[in-house]
Design a protein around this motif. Sequence first.
Motif: not given
Length: 443
Positions: A41-45, A103-109, A135-138, A206-212
Amino acid sequence: MHQTGDAMSTVAARPVPNTVDSRTARKITLAGCVGIFAELYDNGIFGFMAGTLAAVFFPGSDAAIQLVFLGYAVSFFFRPLGGIICGHLGDRIGRQRMLVFVILLISVATAAIGLLPTYASIGVAAPTLLILLRVAQGFSVGGEASGAMSFLAEHAPEGKRGLYTSYAQIASFLSLLTGTLIAAAMTSGLGAERMESWGWRIPFLLAVPLGITGIYIRKRISDTPNFNRLKEEGGLAKNPLKEAFTSAEHRRAMLLALFIPLMNGSGYYVLFSYMPTFMTNELHFGQVQGLLVTASSLVAICIAIPYMGRLSDRVGRKKVIAGAAIAMALVGVPCYLLIGTGNVALALVGACLMAVVFAGHTGVIHILLVELFPTRVRYSAYGLGYNVSAALFGGTAPLLMTYLIDRTGDVHMPAYYAVLTALGTLVAVSRVEDRAHLPLRDA
């Protein structure tokens, strides 16, 4: 068959057909796709909001856009590390556990980016923190790509691996579209001033609800039949990547996994991620016009992908990918010329045609790479080859395009890149042994 002492003593030499029933496979595929959606999702943002992020984190810099895409590119060089570490653990302790972790890591980042202080508040520390979170996302995405695709392929019914894994690619493009639409709607609704003040934070949060949602779903699914069977037989590799490098067959496959995805550089990372910025900054389209073109091409590729996946199950992976590469080499320049006319209707035709052509690559590439490796080393070896490719030719593509256009003044650089990467993919895929109609190997 590659053997490493007693670890292989009880493992059957012949591939074992997957016997997962269709209902379970569909449930697993849905779970995998939801996770991939949250991951990418982050790539689109990031692609659509490059201008806003430049103003927030690099104010006053003449090279602000390039610096934003430098931050985008840096994260890709940590993908191989994510692929190595997550791949090693995924081959040792299971795919499902690692997919929950990444998925936990990228949602937090991603959410943390939305909480960052701006350059106006803490100076150079702000863009530094932005890059660290990228970097964490990567790292996370490096563990996601090969893990999720291995997971889906190992659950898919025989004869339908191409179709089932192609659904994950639809999820990745839908997430890109969703991120783009959310960022665009907020930019249009709030205006530039409020977006730069506080509105830019909301899409990241909005990554928070997506990640959960993704974590919940992934925790409720079981590991793959291939991994469980190998574990029960005592056939898990002690050091999967070391084992891969000691095998000439696996070394060759990792090299192919490095070069076959070349088209991703001009496809996913330029045609979609970079396109909104390219159309606004270089072709002087309005933001709404750029969004319309990008969104339409994303819809087109989502429609085309499952047809390409199903076609690859029938005629093989090589033919579909080679056909897409030849087509891209032929239409890349004409399509970019259509986009460059400044006419929205012609730009729509050019972008959508390229999207359909690219579907023949992106909808099939991952299952081809999965089939290159046995279960013992699949997550590790596939992850390393693919993520090195993404780092060298994918994440750097937007930065390379902005640099080359700035230095040469030639806005057709993306077209040349499309042709060049298509030809590279064509050469590489010609060297592959097609395993579309064979069961996945465990060892």
